[in-house]
Design a protein around this motif. Structure first.
Motif, PDB file in Angstrom:
ATOM      1  N   GLN A   1       0.815  -1.215   0.000  1.00  0.00           N
ATOM      2  CA  GLN A   1       0.000   0.000   0.000  1.00  0.00           C
ATOM      3  C   GLN A   1       0.850   1.267   0.000  1.00  0.00           C
ATOM      4  O   GLN A   1       0.455   2.290  -0.546  1.00  0.00           O
ATOM      5  CB  GLN A   1      -0.932   0.013   1.227  1.00  0.00           C
ATOM      6  CG  GLN A   1      -1.911  -1.135   1.279  1.00  0.00           C
ATOM      7  CD  GLN A   1      -2.841  -1.166   0.085  1.00  0.00           C
ATOM      8  OE1 GLN A   1      -3.407  -0.136  -0.296  1.00  0.00           O
ATOM      9  NE2 GLN A   1      -2.987  -2.339  -0.516  1.00  0.00           N
ATOM     10  N   THR A   2       2.025   1.204   0.592  1.00  0.00           N
ATOM     11  CA  THR A   2       2.880   2.396   0.711  1.00  0.00           C
ATOM     12  C   THR A   2       4.133   2.314  -0.154  1.00  0.00           C
ATOM     13  O   THR A   2       4.860   3.297  -0.261  1.00  0.00           O
ATOM     14  CB  THR A   2       3.319   2.604   2.179  1.00  0.00           C
ATOM     15  OG1 THR A   2       4.193   1.531   2.562  1.00  0.00           O
ATOM     16  CG2 THR A   2       2.126   2.650   3.108  1.00  0.00           C
TER      17      THR A   2
ATOM     18  N   ASP B   1       5.558   5.814  -1.289  1.00  0.00           N
ATOM     19  CA  ASP B   1       4.500   6.792  -1.566  1.00  0.00           C
ATOM     20  C   ASP B   1       3.343   6.523  -0.605  1.00  0.00           C
ATOM     21  O   ASP B   1       2.457   5.714  -0.875  1.00  0.00           O
ATOM     22  CB  ASP B   1       4.033   6.686  -3.017  1.00  0.00           C
ATOM     23  CG  ASP B   1       3.152   7.860  -3.443  1.00  0.00           C
ATOM     24  OD1 ASP B   1       2.727   8.629  -2.552  1.00  0.00           O
ATOM     25  OD2 ASP B   1       2.890   7.996  -4.648  1.00  0.00           O
TER      26      ASP B   1
ATOM     27  N   PRO C   1      -0.010   6.879   1.003  1.00  0.00           N
ATOM     28  CA  PRO C   1      -1.268   7.474   0.529  1.00  0.00           C
ATOM     29  C   PRO C   1      -1.862   8.448   1.538  1.00  0.00           C
ATOM     30  O   PRO C   1      -1.734   8.267   2.754  1.00  0.00           O
ATOM     31  CB  PRO C   1      -2.179   6.250   0.340  1.00  0.00           C
ATOM     32  CG  PRO C   1      -1.593   5.180   1.195  1.00  0.00           C
ATOM     33  CD  PRO C   1      -0.120   5.425   1.228  1.00  0.00           C
TER      34      PRO C   1
ATOM     35  N   LYS D   1       6.809  10.783  -4.348  1.00  0.00           N
ATOM     36  CA  LYS D   1       6.175  12.100  -4.250  1.00  0.00           C
ATOM     37  C   LYS D   1       7.165  13.180  -4.689  1.00  0.00           C
ATOM     38  O   LYS D   1       8.313  13.194  -4.246  1.00  0.00           O
ATOM     39  CB  LYS D   1       5.717  12.374  -2.818  1.00  0.00           C
ATOM     40  CG  LYS D   1       4.652  11.409  -2.295  1.00  0.00           C
ATOM     41  CD  LYS D   1       4.245  11.784  -0.881  1.00  0.00           C
ATOM     42  CE  LYS D   1       3.275  10.765  -0.291  1.00  0.00           C
ATOM     43  NZ  LYS D   1       1.970  10.787  -0.977  1.00  0.00           N
TER      44      LYS D   1
END
Length: 725
Positions: free
Chosen positions: A7-8, A24, A26, A63
């Protein structure tokens, strides 16, 4: 091998054997290390340890905003016991140790902020490169939260860049640029933005051919710090550091803890890591750390529009301020324009005539020169920044500004006249603000046709260094205006606090009784140096009399006049300050005030030469123990009392805003958490009881019409006005 879903993270290995781990998180504008990131990095490293096809691991951010802001501070704040802290610290240290011990080379690719736990992750890698632009900054700022790095930062940083540089970075919480990081060996290469992609590929290619890379990066690695690896030299450096922080360490125990952990970084075993964990756990539950954490979250809250505007969702997408106008190119006006220019705002300063315009231009150029030297800018960059600030004698040159800040003399009649002329010269959608320290915003608005677009914007001097800006809501100021100004203040890298239009607003109103009490004490024969030393011992960055000199006694006299109707002693204080100003003793800017200036250090002046007449000092009285000396109590309580009045009158709506405003605006001892937190520590009942004693001893300025109450509305006092426990 089964592909792991994260997820990250985004994990991908190309045909050349380069495994990229792209972080990244969320829902976050900047990456932070939280439980999800830790767990997924752990899983990714476990998978990586079993692979045979990987030749290089690259850690980078997905990012554009930057690499890592650090660990999620809310997780740190939520830790309730040392066992929880130990689990978190061990997990982080073990994860980064596994990264450090990977069989293949590892590279951290850094742009934007790389702070705290993010830098600790980068330090666990074999190599680091950084994009060389203004947004890139590397640092371990944990000391500002009353903590030390806890995931190996005190150990790996020291081994990499040496004892001297690591002590400076950690003890001061310094952020360094890509170029500065390269010069001390923190990163292996600082790459210009226009060469970023090409040189990144070159670095990766070098790392895929290990022997060639060694000749590029490793020359001198481990050699430049050999001298500092000598035990005797290390002891000397540590001793110097300990002496330099001795006084501060009384208030900030993290300083001593940092030195203790850093000094063990040259050991060949895990003792340094164990010390780092032990010191972190000890610090986490100290009052200083808890107060600094509260202030951190208060600052985060103050930077959110929803904190200040009820219908904030409707105002998020309105056109922001894009071009700034400033009326008046004095110290404050030039400082505001320069600050805006450094943040990308084209600015125009309007001055009255050629002479004052030339003076304004000179002020801006001097500010830019100092800024350029500090930032290491070249001549072309410096000239570009100077050209971003235009100085004009024509009001018409402000016509395209989306915000105009009036920053002229603190006289109501002059300000009204200028604002009236300004309104007819700019567009109807432009915001108008006054940079005033005490005058009524609502009264100024009375001369405007569109008062809804008018507010106060109180910058503190010097503009470039002071983080706080008070945004003053007049009686008719609209939410849209407040929203634009809050957004503008944030974009300058500063912290906004929205206040009601009240004499002195928040900071000056709370600060003045403290400064005034110090003046009255000089009149009663107290020694200037003793007064200031007592407050430095309390935790203030400088004493009240030294601060008055720095602010300017003429400025203090003006504020005293503004607050005269609200504060019983303001008239007497004005008379004393008026004597100073009348004979030219204005403080630092004139070379004399409560101190004489000109040598290496200011010299306190004798009280007998400062005031025209003395009054009888007050009789002694017994006080309830509150941790303060008699001098500290007499000086601190006026601030605490005025803070409670500001809260009761709704100058701001929350205690945290008072505490944050006073810490950022005056340097009020941050480790104590601010005035309201000090009251909580003393206890409301004891605070009220001591106030009553001070009122009997010193008069009505210490009287409170109602006992100070706890925030939940329960009456925690055991007294009424004039009664003693």
């Amino acid at each position: 091998m089964t592909k792991q879903t994260y997820q990250t993270l985004n994990v991908h290995c190309d045909d050349a054997g380069v495994l990229r781990i792209v972080i990244d998180v969320p829902g976050r504008p900047l990456n932070v290390i939280n439980a999800d990131v830790m767990n997924e990095l752990d899983a990714a490293i476990t998978d990586l340890e079993a692979r045979k096809d990987v030749k290089l691991v690259v850690f980078k951010s997905g990012k554009e905003s930057g690499f890592f802001a650090g660990a999620d501070v809310s997780i740190i704040e939520s830790i309730s016991n040392k066992s929880q802290a130990e689990q978190l610290l061990v997990a982080g240290q073990r994860l980064f140790a596994r990264i450090e011990k990977l069989a293949v080379p590892t590279l951290a690719v850094i742009h934007g902020p790389c702070l705290g736990g993010g830098l600790e992750l980068a330090l666990a890698c074999d190599y680091r490169i950084a994009r060389d632009n203004s947004s890139t900054k590397l640092g371990l700022p944990e000391i500002k939260l009353g903590l030390i790095p806890g995931w190996g930062g005190t150990q790996r940083l020291t081994r990499l860049i040496g004892l001297k540089h690591s002590l400076q970075m950690i003890l001061k919480g310094l952020h360094v640029s890509a170029q500065a990081a390269s010069s001390i060996g923190l990163v292996d290469k600082a790459i210009a933005p226009d060469r970023w992609r090409d040189e990144l590929l070159e670095v990766i290619n070098h790392l895929l051919h290990g022997d060639e890379l060694h000749s590029v990066f490793a020359i001198g690695r481990g050699v430049k710090n050999r001298l500092q690896a000598n035990e005797f030299v290390r002891q000397q450096i540590v001793a110097i550091a300990e002496r330099s922080i001795a006084k501060q360490a009384v208030h900030f125990p993290a300083l001593s803890s940092a030195i203790k952990a850093i000094s063990e970084s040259f050991e060949n075993d895990d003792r340094g890591y164990e010390t780092e964990r032990a010191e972190f756990k000890k610090l986490l539950f100290t009052p200083a750390c808890r107060n600094l954490l509260r202030l951190f979250f208060a600052k985060e809250r103050s930077r959110q529009l929803k904190t200040w505007v009820t219908d904030h969702s409707q105002l998020l997408h309105q056109d922001p301020i894009r071009r700034l106008g400033v009326i008046g190119g004095g110290v404050m006006g030039a400082g505001i324009a320069h600050c805006a220019a450094t943040r990308g705002y084209p600015s125009t300063i309007k001055e009255a005539n050629k002479m004052t315009a030339d003076a304004a231009r000179n002020r801006v150029d001097q500010l830019v020169n100092e800024y350029a030297e500090h930032k290491g800018m070249d001549r072309e960059q410096s000239e570009r920044l100077k050209s971003a600030v235009m100085v004009s004698e024509s009001m018409a040159d402000l016509s395209d500004a989306s915000c105009v800040i009036e920053a002229i003399v603190e006289r109501m009649d002059v300000k009204k006249s200028v604002l009236r002329d300004l309104e007819s010269s700019i567009g109807k959608s432009a915001v108008i603000a006054t940079n005033t320290s005490a005058l009524s915003v609502s009264e100024m608005a009375s001369v405007l046709r569109y008062p809804k677009r008018f507010a106060g914007l109180h910058f503190f001097n010097p503009v470039s260094r002071m983080e706080l800006v008070e945004v003053i809501r007049g009686d008719q100021t609209s939410d849209a205006t407040i929203a634009k100004l809050v957004g503008f203040v944030k974009s300058l890298g500063k912290t906004p606090i929205v206040t009601k239009d009240s004499p002195g607003f928040l900071v000056n109103r709370i600060l003045f009784p403290y400064l005034g009490e110090a003046v009255l004490m000089v009149q009663q024969g107290f020694d200037v140096k003793t007064i200031d030393d007592e407050m430095r011992t309390f935790g203030m960055p400088m004493g009240p009399l030294r601060l008055l000199d720095k602010v300017g006694l003429d400025v203090a006299l003006h504020v005293a006049g503004t607050l005269q109707q609200m504060m019983p002693a303001a008239g007497t204080i004005s008379t004393i300050l008026g004597d100073f100003v009348g004979r030219g003793d204005l403080g630092c800017k004139s070379g004399s005030g409560f101190y004489r200036y000109g040598g290496k250090r200011p010299k306190p002046r004798s009280g007998r030469k400062l005031v025209s007449y003395f009054v009888q000092p007050p009789a002694s009285i017994d006080f309830i123990e509150d941790g303060l000396t008699d001098i500290q109590r007499r000086l601190v309580y006026p601030m605490l009392l005025e803070a409670t009045r500001c809260l009761a009158e709704g100058v701001v709506e929350s205690e945290w805003a008072i505490d944050l405003g006073m810490v950022l605006g005056t340097g009020f001892a941050p480790q104590l958490g601010g005035p309201m937190q000090v009251i909580h520590e003393i206890g409301h009942a004891h605070f009220n009881a001591n106030l009553a004693r001070l009122a009997l001893q010193l008069g009505e300025r210490f009287e409170t019409y109602e006992p100070v109450r706890a925030v939940n509305g329960q009456d925690t006092s055991l007294m009424k006005q004039g009664e003693l426990l």
